[in-house]
Design a protein around this motif. Structure first.
Motif, mmCIF file in Angstrom:
data_model
loop_
_atom_site.group_PDB
_atom_site.id
_atom_site.type_symbol
_atom_site.label_atom_id
_atom_site.label_comp_id
_atom_site.label_asym_id
_atom_site.label_seq_id
_atom_site.Cartn_x
_atom_site.Cartn_y
_atom_site.Cartn_z
ATOM 1 N N THR A 173 -9.991 -1.034 20.486
ATOM 2 C CA THR A 173 -11.096 -1.627 21.252
ATOM 3 C C THR A 173 -11.782 -2.720 20.435
ATOM 4 O O THR A 173 -12.207 -3.739 20.959
ATOM 5 C CB THR A 173 -12.131 -0.537 21.626
ATOM 6 N N LEU A 174 -11.886 -2.481 19.128
ATOM 7 C CA LEU A 174 -12.518 -3.465 18.232
ATOM 8 C C LEU A 174 -11.467 -4.483 17.812
ATOM 9 O O LEU A 174 -10.735 -4.237 16.868
ATOM 10 C CB LEU A 174 -13.000 -2.750 16.966
ATOM 11 N N GLU A 175 -11.400 -5.626 18.501
ATOM 12 C CA GLU A 175 -10.343 -6.562 18.091
ATOM 13 C C GLU A 175 -10.820 -7.498 16.981
ATOM 14 O O GLU A 175 -10.041 -8.024 16.223
ATOM 15 C CB GLU A 175 -9.863 -7.380 19.288
ATOM 16 N N LYS A 176 -12.113 -7.713 16.922
ATOM 17 C CA LYS A 176 -12.667 -8.632 15.931
ATOM 18 C C LYS A 176 -13.647 -7.889 15.047
ATOM 19 O O LYS A 176 -14.176 -6.897 15.478
ATOM 20 C CB LYS A 176 -13.402 -9.782 16.645
ATOM 21 N N PRO A 177 -14.018 -8.305 13.852
ATOM 22 C CA PRO A 177 -13.379 -9.362 13.069
ATOM 23 C C PRO A 177 -11.981 -8.947 12.605
ATOM 24 O O PRO A 177 -11.783 -7.804 12.191
ATOM 25 C CB PRO A 177 -14.336 -9.513 11.866
ATOM 26 N N THR A 178 -11.059 -9.889 12.680
ATOM 27 C CA THR A 178 -9.644 -9.595 12.420
ATOM 28 C C THR A 178 -9.396 -8.963 11.057
ATOM 29 O O THR A 178 -8.720 -7.950 10.943
ATOM 30 C CB THR A 178 -8.817 -10.894 12.538
ATOM 31 N N TRP A 179 -9.996 -9.562 10.006
ATOM 32 C CA TRP A 179 -9.729 -9.056 8.634
ATOM 33 C C TRP A 179 -10.176 -7.616 8.478
ATOM 34 O O TRP A 179 -9.536 -6.809 7.809
ATOM 35 C CB TRP A 179 -10.391 -9.961 7.592
ATOM 36 N N LEU A 180 -11.310 -7.273 9.140
ATOM 37 C CA LEU A 180 -11.858 -5.915 9.016
ATOM 38 C C LEU A 180 -10.949 -4.899 9.707
ATOM 39 O O LEU A 180 -10.670 -3.823 9.175
ATOM 40 C CB LEU A 180 -13.264 -5.877 9.617
ATOM 41 N N ILE A 181 -10.447 -5.267 10.885
ATOM 42 C CA ILE A 181 -9.568 -4.355 11.627
ATOM 43 C C ILE A 181 -8.243 -4.188 10.881
ATOM 44 O O ILE A 181 -7.680 -3.097 10.804
ATOM 45 C CB ILE A 181 -9.334 -4.878 13.072
ATOM 46 N N ALA A 182 -7.758 -5.299 10.296
ATOM 47 C CA ALA A 182 -6.527 -5.222 9.499
ATOM 48 C C ALA A 182 -6.728 -4.262 8.326
ATOM 49 O O ALA A 182 -5.885 -3.403 8.048
ATOM 50 C CB ALA A 182 -6.150 -6.607 8.980
ATOM 51 N N MET A 183 -7.896 -4.382 7.678
ATOM 52 C CA MET A 183 -8.197 -3.527 6.537
ATOM 53 C C MET A 183 -8.288 -2.064 6.970
ATOM 54 O O MET A 183 -7.750 -1.163 6.311
ATOM 55 C CB MET A 183 -9.528 -3.968 5.921
ATOM 56 N N ALA A 184 -8.967 -1.824 8.095
ATOM 57 C CA ALA A 184 -9.111 -0.451 8.597
ATOM 58 C C ALA A 184 -7.743 0.170 8.859
ATOM 59 O O ALA A 184 -7.515 1.354 8.570
ATOM 60 C CB ALA A 184 -9.952 -0.444 9.873
ATOM 61 N N ASN A 185 -6.821 -0.631 9.388
ATOM 62 C CA ASN A 185 -5.471 -0.102 9.648
ATOM 63 C C ASN A 185 -4.727 0.245 8.361
ATOM 64 O O ASN A 185 -3.997 1.228 8.314
ATOM 65 C CB ASN A 185 -4.666 -1.087 10.496
ATOM 66 N N VAL A 186 -4.944 -0.558 7.300
ATOM 67 C CA VAL A 186 -4.343 -0.219 5.997
ATOM 68 C C VAL A 186 -4.936 1.091 5.491
ATOM 69 O O VAL A 186 -4.228 1.968 4.983
ATOM 70 C CB VAL A 186 -4.588 -1.352 4.971
ATOM 71 N N PHE A 187 -6.266 1.257 5.671
ATOM 72 C CA PHE A 187 -6.922 2.505 5.250
ATOM 73 C C PHE A 187 -6.330 3.701 5.999
ATOM 74 O O PHE A 187 -6.110 4.761 5.419
ATOM 75 C CB PHE A 187 -8.433 2.431 5.507
ATOM 76 N N VAL A 188 -6.102 3.512 7.303
ATOM 77 C CA VAL A 188 -5.511 4.604 8.098
ATOM 78 C C VAL A 188 -4.143 4.970 7.524
ATOM 79 O O VAL A 188 -3.821 6.147 7.348
ATOM 80 C CB VAL A 188 -5.385 4.214 9.593
ATOM 81 N N VAL A 189 -3.337 3.945 7.195
ATOM 82 C CA VAL A 189 -1.992 4.206 6.645
ATOM 83 C C VAL A 189 -2.086 5.011 5.345
ATOM 84 O O VAL A 189 -1.419 6.036 5.188
ATOM 85 C CB VAL A 189 -1.217 2.883 6.400
ATOM 86 N N ILE A 190 -2.978 4.574 4.431
ATOM 87 C CA ILE A 190 -3.107 5.283 3.143
ATOM 88 C C ILE A 190 -3.581 6.713 3.376
ATOM 89 O O ILE A 190 -3.080 7.662 2.775
ATOM 90 C CB ILE A 190 -4.080 4.531 2.197
ATOM 91 N N HIS A 191 -4.542 6.866 4.293
ATOM 92 C CA HIS A 191 -5.047 8.213 4.570
ATOM 93 C C HIS A 191 -3.971 9.119 5.158
ATOM 94 O O HIS A 191 -3.808 10.267 4.769
ATOM 95 C CB HIS A 191 -6.232 8.157 5.536
ATOM 96 N N VAL A 192 -3.201 8.578 6.102
ATOM 97 C CA VAL A 192 -2.174 9.376 6.761
ATOM 98 C C VAL A 192 -1.066 9.772 5.768
ATOM 99 O O VAL A 192 -0.484 10.845 5.873
ATOM 100 C CB VAL A 192 -1.620 8.597 7.982
ATOM 101 N N ILE A 193 -0.818 8.923 4.763
ATOM 102 C CA ILE A 193 0.155 9.277 3.713
ATOM 103 C C ILE A 193 -0.305 10.564 3.011
ATOM 104 O O ILE A 193 0.464 11.507 2.834
ATOM 105 C CB ILE A 193 0.308 8.120 2.688
ATOM 106 N N GLY A 194 -1.598 10.608 2.638
ATOM 107 C CA GLY A 194 -2.130 11.799 1.973
ATOM 108 C C GLY A 194 -2.125 13.017 2.868
ATOM 109 O O GLY A 194 -1.737 14.121 2.470
ATOM 110 N N SER A 195 -2.559 12.813 4.124
ATOM 111 C CA SER A 195 -2.607 13.918 5.088
ATOM 112 C C SER A 195 -1.226 14.512 5.336
ATOM 113 O O SER A 195 -1.068 15.727 5.436
ATOM 114 C CB SER A 195 -3.149 13.414 6.431
ATOM 115 N N TYR A 196 -0.242 13.642 5.463
ATOM 116 C CA TYR A 196 1.132 14.110 5.692
ATOM 117 C C TYR A 196 1.536 15.067 4.575
ATOM 118 O O TYR A 196 2.078 16.147 4.815
ATOM 119 C CB TYR A 196 2.087 12.908 5.735
#
Length: 438
Positions: free
Chosen positions: A293-316
């Motif tokens: 839903t939050l498409e902007k600011p682009t850099w922030l959303i891109a960063m949040a997605n990287v955070f999700v990836v790192i978090h999901v690696i640990g959770s897995y």
């Protein structure tokens, strides 16, 4: 040494226990418990909480979030207490406690299938989530690039686990887990802070999405399942506690509980602002992942997605470790394989490959989890600990403990029955959009 617990294992059993991932290392500190619990609990499920709020509505939504937080903290406390209630023995695994409460065979049959559904299910969902978040990052950073299929991103995400899954035990993944816990707090904060910055939508609508009464009821059930999925950490709590040292003077429940309380404060800081702010800003037009839903600011959303990836690696890794332990215990104790690096390498590589292939074939597995989640998440988190407490501690009828446990069991069973109904309906409704290997 005085009052040291009796150890009646043979040297062979001891050697096996020293090799198995749950029991091989017992030198964890209380803060390990804190970030392991945060990593296990705050999954990417937090990003779907505003959507769950849209399905539940303001009053019921907030009430269910708070109730879930209180009930799951209480059942977690029970598990921490029960870990060492037999002097000189530790229930290092969920099913060992089940066996003590319900009997050798029945305990296994009650606990293991549910625990496996949760852990393997979460691992498959995290394969898909990791792949999709990588894809979202790629598409956000480079909108003009040639689109790449999710399948390839899932394979990239899996390749990390082909390496990480060979870390021998729980304590060896503590660095990964700490990074994951920090990330979950980071992307949760990005989700609600970026929403607040956007401000309330001019045409915000807080009414239910569904237009028919039936739709509203089914969505409500589905929302219950999403909240239940958000509190799934109990499946690994005894296994986390097993890594903390324990003596009769300093039992492991002290440092474990300290860690759990810190973890639950962090969980509240992640869940409540995301759920309430996300729904307040976007109303019923919010997506099932607020970062979409939050498409902007682009850099922030891109960063949040990287955070999700790192978090999901640990959770897995946190959810995979008890599965590795079960597989390795079975191979070594039942099939009498020799504990070796090769056995571990084959077992774990096969498991990671299995979750990857299912994730690729069934990329809509998250919708299925709303359905399965009700069956397995609700019992293992909301009421199985209460049933074990009643079976083992036998509190007096109509005493406070007895009443609280029966209330939790009643609400948990209700959740277990209702949320799969919502999950099943959302599967049927969106089945036309599902595509294998998409």
């Amino acid at each position: 040494m005085a009052n040291q617990p009796q150890d009646d294992r043979t040297s062979k059993q001891q050697a096996i226990d020293d090799w198995l991932p749950i029991t091989s290392s017992r030198n964890a500190k209380w803060w390990y418990s804190a970030f392991h619990n945060v990593t296990a609990m705050v999954g990417a499920g937090v990003l779907s909480l505003p959507y769950a709020m849209a399905e539940l509505g303001w009053g019921p939504g907030i009430a269910i979030l708070i109730l879930s937080w209180v009930i799951t903290l209480y059942t977690l406390w029970q598990m921490v207490e029960m870990h060492e209630m037999v002097p000189g023995k530790r229930f290092d695994r969920y099913h060992e406690l089940g066996q003590y409460a319900f009997g050798e065979k029945l305990g296994l049959w009650i606990v293991v299938p549910q625990q496996l559904i949760v852990e393997v299910g979460v691992n498959i969902v995290y394969m898909v989530t990791g792949g999709k978040s990588l894809k979202k990052f790629h598409d956000t950073v480079c909108p003009s690039c040639t689109p790449i299929r999710s399948t390839y991103f899932i394979i990239i995400f899996a390749s990390v686990h082909f390496v990480l899954s060979h870390l021998p035990n729980f304590n060896s993944i503590s660095g990964v887990s700490l990074a994951a816990a920090v990330m979950s707090l980071s992307y949760s904060t990005i989700a609600w802070a970026a929403s607040l910055r956007k401000g309330v939508k001019p045409d915000v609508d807080y009414s239910y999405k569904a237009t028919t009464n039936t739709g509203v009821v089914f969505d409500f059930f589905s929302g219950l399942g999403e909240v239940a999925f958000a509190y799934a950490g109990h499946n690994v709590v005894l296994e986390i506690q097993a890594t903390i040292p324990s003596t009769p003077d300093n039992p492991s429940k002290g440092p474990m509980w300290k860690g759990v309380v810190v973890a639950y404060i962090i969980v509240a800081l992640c869940y409540f602002p995301v759920a309430i702010v996300g729904y307040y800003i976007f109303g019923n037009s919010v997506d099932d992942n607020i970062l979409i839903t939050l498409e902007k600011p682009t850099w922030l959303i891109a960063m949040a997605n990287v955070f999700v990836v790192i978090h999901v690696i640990g959770s897995y890794q946190i959810f995979a470790m008890p599965v590795f332990d079960m597989l390795e215990t079975f191979l070594v104790k039942k099939l009498h394989f020799r504990p070796s690096f090769f056995l571990r390498f084959v077992t774990r590589t096969t498991y990671v490959a299995f979750t990857m292939v299912v994730g690729i074939c069934v990329p809509f597995f998250g919708s299925l989890l709303g359905f399965f989640g009700g069956f397995a998440f609700a019992p293992t988190t909301y009421f199985l600990p209460c049933i074990m407490w009643l079976a083992i501690h036998k509190p007096k009828r109509f005493s406070l403990s007895w009443i609280i446990n029966w209330i939790c069991i009643f609400l948990g069973v209700l959740l277990m029955i209702l949320s799969p109904i919502g999950g099943l309906r959302s599967i049927i409704v969106s089945a036309t959009k599902f595509g294998f290997f998409s």
